[in-house]
Scaffold this active site. Structure first.
Site, PDB file in Angstrom:
ATOM      1  CG  ASN A 255       4.238  -4.417   2.974  1.00 26.90           C
ATOM      2  OD1 ASN A 255       3.824  -3.315   3.302  1.00 26.90           O
ATOM      3  ND2 ASN A 255       3.431  -5.386   2.593  1.00 26.90           N
TER       4      ASN A 255
ATOM      5  CG  HIS B  98      -2.093  -0.800   1.188  1.00 27.59           C
ATOM      6  ND1 HIS B  98      -2.063  -2.158   1.400  1.00 27.59           N
ATOM      7  CD2 HIS B  98      -3.395  -0.488   0.945  1.00 27.59           C
ATOM      8  CE1 HIS B  98      -3.285  -2.652   1.300  1.00 27.59           C
ATOM      9  NE2 HIS B  98      -4.113  -1.662   1.027  1.00 27.59           N
TER      10      HIS B  98
END
Length: 293
Positions: A178, A147
């Protein structure tokens, strides 16, 4: 009072009222504009913080949430399609099949929410042309669907959370980055939003090898060599800071990757805060003191 005099007074009152309405616009029209922080005294009090949060309410006519936020300058050296979501704005690049950047105005109330991501699925974005990133492009790639605007920044709205899983908000990201270093920065940004009332955030991929990029999947989604994030706080004396993380495993300390916004602009070719007054922009973009945050 004669009938003629009464009618003349009524007409005068009507003209005054009409003129006033012409000068005063509903807040839903104003909140989508880039308003100089000095004009509104941005976040100088609790009342202004509440006003900033109310500026992210749904627009009655469109159903979308309009925001007071600092958008980067239009990009002239690469493809750009602007996609406005409830909680963020995407500058999409049809060549890389990833965003050029994702920008959002994170207010304190948006750092909380009861909506959960456990049932959300990543989705292709039908607002961009084919070929475009699909979920299948990531299978077997060994990269996470990373994201840019975090799902956790959108739990305040079920629809905003759903939109955060559109693949135009996603980049191929190393799993270690991440889940560790990048996640730590996302959590830190939410802490800053709670402390200062609101911050402006812009982040995205960095492509160093544009002539022969590494790609994944049949749609050839570009894999970034790094990721950037710049953060602006307009409370009190404005300040800003940048970060650049290599797209690799191994923990990267926030203090080691902190840099000036000017340095991120040189790396990415993006002008991040063009609506700030020139003297303010020049000062905040030249500073990178993590200790001041």
């Amino acid at each position: 009072m004669t009938k003629t005099r009464f009618l003349m007074m009524a007409l005068s009152a009507l003209l005054v009222l009409t003129a006033c309405r012409g000068r005063l616009r509903p807040i839903d029209e104003r909140v989508g504009e880039n308003i100089d922080s000095t004009e509104v005294g941005f976040f100088d009090s609790e009342a202004q913080e509440q006003a900033a949060e109310s500026a992210t309410r749904p627009n009655a006519s469109s159903g979308r949430v309009t925001k007071m936020m600092e958008m980067p300058a239009p990009l002239k050296d690469r493809p750009e399609k602007i996609l406005r979501r409830l909680g963020f704005t995407v500058s999409y690049n049809k060549n890389t099949k990833t965003p050029n950047y994702v920008a959002w105005h994170l207010v304190k109330s948006h750092t909380y929410g009861n909506n959960q991501r456990n049932e959300q699925l990543f989705m292709l974005d039908e607002e961009v042309p084919s070929p475009r990133a699909t979920d299948n492009d990531y299978y077997g790639s060994r990269y996470d669907r990373g994201h840019m605007c975090p799902a956790a920044d959108n739990k305040w709205s079920a629809e905003a959370l759903k939109q955060s899983f559109l693949l135009t908000n996603i980049c191929p990201q190393n799993h270690g980055l991440n889940k560790d270093s990048w996640n730590d920065l996302e959590m830190q940004c939410r802490r800053w939003a709670r402390e200062y009332g609101a911050i402006d955030v812009v982040c995205g991929p960095v492509y160093k090898n544009k002539n022969n990029p590494r790609t994944i999947g049949t749609n050839k989604v570009w894999v970034p060599e790094a990721f950037f994030k710049v953060v602006l706080c307009r409370k009190g004396k404005p300040k800003a800071i940048g970060f650049v993380y290599e797209n690799r495993g191994g923990y990267q300390r926030m203090s080691d990757v902190a840099c000036t916004v000017d340095e991120v602009e040189q790396l990415t070719g993006i002008d991040f805060f063009p609506m700030l007054a020139d003297d303010v922009e020049n000062r905040v973009e030249a500073e990178s003191r993590l200790a001041d945050w």
